[in-house]
Design an enzyme around this catalytic site. Structure first.
Site, short mmCIF file in Angstrom:
data_model
loop_
_atom_site.label_atom_id
_atom_site.label_comp_id
_atom_site.label_asym_id
_atom_site.label_seq_id
_atom_site.Cartn_x
_atom_site.Cartn_y
_atom_site.Cartn_z
N LYS A 280 1.06 -1.09 -0.02
CA LYS A 280 0.07 -0.03 -0.05
C LYS A 280 0.92 1.29 0.08
O LYS A 280 1.95 1.31 0.69
CB LYS A 280 -0.84 0.13 1.29
N GLU A 365 -19.21 -3.95 11.60
CA GLU A 365 -20.02 -3.02 12.33
C GLU A 365 -21.13 -4.07 13.03
O GLU A 365 -21.44 -3.61 14.21
CB GLU A 365 -20.63 -2.10 11.37
N ARG A 393 -25.04 -0.48 8.78
CA ARG A 393 -24.83 -1.93 8.51
C ARG A 393 -25.35 -2.46 9.79
O ARG A 393 -25.63 -3.81 9.57
CB ARG A 393 -23.20 -2.23 8.53
C1 LIG Z 1 -18.82 -0.58 6.07
C2 LIG Z 1 -17.58 0.21 5.84
N1 LIG Z 1 -16.83 0.13 7.05
C3 LIG Z 1 -15.65 0.98 7.00
C4 LIG Z 1 -15.36 1.42 5.73
C5 LIG Z 1 -13.88 2.40 5.88
N2 LIG Z 1 -13.01 2.00 5.08
C6 LIG Z 1 -12.82 2.32 3.68
S1 LIG Z 1 -11.54 1.54 3.22
C7 LIG Z 1 -11.14 0.65 4.57
C8 LIG Z 1 -10.10 -0.24 4.51
C9 LIG Z 1 -10.17 -1.27 3.44
O1 LIG Z 1 -9.14 -2.14 3.47
P1 LIG Z 1 -8.85 -3.19 2.21
O2 LIG Z 1 -10.12 -3.52 1.81
O3 LIG Z 1 -7.76 -4.05 2.64
O4 LIG Z 1 -8.17 -1.95 1.10
P2 LIG Z 1 -6.93 -1.18 1.05
O5 LIG Z 1 -7.19 0.05 1.37
O6 LIG Z 1 -6.11 -2.06 1.86
O7 LIG Z 1 -6.78 -1.26 -0.58
C10 LIG Z 1 -12.05 0.93 5.68
C11 LIG Z 1 -12.18 0.42 6.75
C12 LIG Z 1 -16.07 1.21 4.84
N3 LIG Z 1 -15.69 2.04 3.69
N4 LIG Z 1 -17.16 0.62 4.84
MG LIG Z 2 -5.80 -3.86 2.47
#
Ligand SMILES: Cc1ncc(C[n+]2csc(CCOP(=O)(O)OP(=O)(O)O)c2C)c(N)n1
Ligand SMILES: [Mg+2]
Ligand SMILES: CC(=O)[C@@H](O)[C@H](O)COP(=O)(O)O
Length: 628
Positions: A280, A365, A393
């Site tokens: 990342k 959630e 959620r």
């Molecule tokens: C239901 C929900 N909870 C929390 C979030 C906040 N959120 C956005 S991106 C993320 C992390 C996602 O991690 P990953 O899928 O590994 O993607 P990366 O950013 O590492 O590429 C979170 C927790 C969200 N978008 N939706």
């Molecule tokens: Mg990730």
């Protein structure tokens, strides 16, 4: 420069494989330069440059469906599908959306913003394809963080059962926003680095060679198709057991290897998981060094990596975080629970101070809510720290497990109201409407950061059942913070400006808007009372009855859906009390999804402005009074 010639995926396909690497470098430079001005989700997008190139090079969007989970990592996809020229408007009002957007391009086949929806959508598109006799690919790109979301696991279960052709590309960078958490994350980590995995491969090769007669041939065959043999020793046994063919783990920045693996996976006529390991923030040292901070960046100086954060008083979030540490010192019952947003929810300090009382449960959630119910059932004081939009959620858990059981869970609801650049998928404009209709819950919103602190004390002292305080994604008003915190009597409002010609019942950040309108009206001889309606539920019924007795017009003002919101509650109150003839104007967020931009632009678009309030009050106050 290769990038300037890429307007559509067809342009990409004309390049040679050797040109993809320099193209990837140009894309990274474009992202770092453009986002230094607009801000945005830099680290996630830097991590998927080669992966997105490989997908668009090998497969045929939009016939083949590319489904991005969350969609915050879709900037490269947008660059390759004709939107490079619009990146200067990224997340700006009426500009490029920061997530996938169907109205922007035929290549954007699935919208998100909330996590963990891609696999369910992919399954839907795969079934639709099969029922219509189609032959297109369906490819979901999901991160290791999003994979911890319950929906993703529900979908894996269904996909594995149905055995339809569907590709899940797991973008594993060991990060959610913060470092990823959970047993699933630990499992993926083992696959990434498991010595046993490598050892097992050698053992299996050795074993196969020992099989009499065919062993040698089999091992030789295996050697010859090294790649497929490599997949015979399946590190992704968990996925295999669920009915997927697992490929990987593969280096997500090695385009050749990615292509080879994706080609292999594409040959499977069933569900496959391609486990891709990425970094990342790759390619920009500051983001690589701290991909948590650079997950969502504000504008920054490229060289130094210094973000140009908004100056001003502490954010409500910061005041929440520091006050929770204060309260936790006094009350050992307090535990904090976050669904994967420790940083965004202001809990980093709390986690350092009380590591054994801090729980990041992943993007979960629903689990977080009922986990809090369990904690409360046993006498602890769980603080469910959650963004309003993501709390959607957990609606059934809030109703069924918490409010119905009347358990003493505290909801610290952040990002309440408009959030600005993240737009319609992230605004916290529905929780007033959906919480106030649930029995047993108390819902508060402070007028400023000092009152937030007193509300946190109110919730701490309140043991009758579930209680919520909600606060916006903005700086506080810069008011002094009281040292001593006192509980606010439940259900009491506060008159912040006297007036006898009309009353504005304002919630939270709408109070300054109401005061601005009242000051302007005073110059026209109209004296408007401004009330801090700090309890959305229960309302201050004595004050509502008093307003009826005074027979003055009432305007309700909230940064939340007008339908079913606070203003609706006021209307309901008078109706239920059989008090008729009141002149009431409800001002809130109208019945449509408000797109990205600044909060100010969003206020202006929907009319949460002093000008609007003045107009509505002038329409309500009889002209004779205005002449006086
Ligand atoms: C239901 C929900 N909870 C929390 C979030 C906040 N959120 C956005 S991106 C993320 C992390 C996602 O991690 P990953 O899928 O590994 O993607 P990366 O950013 O590492 O590429 C979170 C927790 C969200 N978008 N939706
Ligand atoms: Mg990730
Ligand atoms: C993509 C996503 O859902 C998160 O990154 C979100 O954008 C964070 O919002 P804040 O910037 O308000 O913390």
């Amino acid at each position: 420069m290769l990038l300037e010639h890429i307007q559509q995926p067809e342009d990409l396909k004309r390049l040679t494989l050797e040109q993809l690497e320099p193209l990837a470098a140009e894309i990274r430079q474009f992202l770092v330069e453009n986002l230094s001005v607009t801000g945005g989700h830099l680290a996630p997008n830097l991590g998927v440059v080669e992966l997105t190139l490989a997908l668009h090079y090998l497969f045929d969007s939009p016939q083949d469906k590319f489904i991005f989970d969350v969609g915050h990592q879709s900037y490269v996809h947008k660059m390759l599908t004709g939107r490079m020229g619009k990146f200067n408007t990224l997340r700006k009002y009426k500009g490029l959306c920061g997530f996938v957007k169907r109205s922007e391009s035929e290549h954007d086949v699935w919208e998100a913003g909330h996590s963990s929806t891609s696999l369910s959508a992919a399954m839907g598109m795969a079934v639709a394809r099969d029922l219509s006799g189609g032959s297109n690919r369906v490819i979901a790109l999901i991160g290791d963080g999003a994979l911890t979301g319950g929906m993703a696991l529900e979908a894996l279960n269904h996909i594995g059962h149905e055995q339809r052709k569907l590709m899940v590309v797991l973008n594993d960078n060991e990060m959610s926003i913060a470092p990823n958490v959970g047993a699933l994350s630990n499992y993926l980590a083992r696959i990434r680095s498991d010595r046993h995995y490598v050892k097992a491969k050698e053992e299996v090769e050795h074993l196969i060679k020992k099989i009499p007669a065919i062993g040698g041939t089999l091992a030789k065959t295996a050697e010859r198709v090294k790649d497929s043999f490599k997949y015979l020793v399946v590190p992704g046994v968990w996925f295999e057991e669920l009915g997927f063919t697992y490929f990987g783990p593969v280096d997500g920045h090695n385009i050749q290897l990615l292509m080879e693996t994706l080609r292999q996976a594409d040959k499977v006529n069933g569900p496959v998981v391609v486990h891709v390991i990425t970094r990342k923030g790759k390619g920009y040292s500051h983001a690589e060094a701290d991909s948590h901070k650079w997950h969502g960046a504000s504008a920054y100086k490229i060289e130094s990596g210094q973000m140009l954060k908004s100056v001003g008083p502490p954010m409500y979030t910061e005041v929440f975080g520091s006050t929770l540490i204060e309260l936790a010192k006094q009350d050992k019952r307090i535990v904090a629970v976050t669904p994967a947003m420790p940083g965004g929810s202001g809990l980093t300090g709390f986690a350092k101070a009380y590591p054994d009382r801090m729980f990041d449960v992943g993007i979960a959630e629903q689990h977080a809510a009922t986990f809090c119910a369990g904690l409360a059932a046993e006498g602890l004081k769980p603080i469910y720290a959650v963004y309003s939009t993501f709390m959607q959620r957990a609606y059934d858990q809030i109703v069924h497990d918490i409010c119905r059981a009347n358990l003493n869970v505290t909801f610290a609801i952040d990002r309440a109201g408009f959030v600005g650049p993240d737009g319609e998928t992230h605004h916290g404009v529905f929780d007033i409407a959906y919480l106030r209709s649930i029995p047993n819950i108390v819902v508060m919103m402070p007028k400023d950061e000092n009152e937030l602190r007193h509300m946190m004390k109110t919730a701490l002292d309140y043991n009758e059942g579930p209680i919520a305080y909600r606060y916006p994604r903005i700086n506080g008003l810069g008011v002094p913070l009281d040292e001593t915190l006192e509980a606010i009597p439940i259900g009491t409002w506060e008159v912040v400006r006297p007036g006898a010609d009309a009353a504005i019942l304002a919630v939270g950040p709408m109070i300054p808007v109401a005061l601005e309108a009242a000051e302007a009206l005073a110059k026209e001889g109209v004296q408007v009372r401004v009330v801090n309606a700090r309890f959305i539920k229960p309302m201050d019924e004595a004050m509502l009855v008093q307003l009826a007795k005074e027979d003055i017009p009432v305007v309700t003002l909230e940064e939340g859906a007008a339908m079913g919101g606070f203003g609706s509650g006021v209307l309901e109150f008078y109706s239920l009390q059989s008090i008729y003839g009141m002149r009431i104007k409800v001002i809130g967020v109208p019945d449509y999804f408000v797109e990205h931009g600044s909060v100010k632009e969003q206020y202006e678009e929907v009319g949460l402005t002093a000008e609007r309030v003045i107009t509505d009050i002038n329409a309500l106050v009889p002209r004779r009074r205005q002449r006086a």
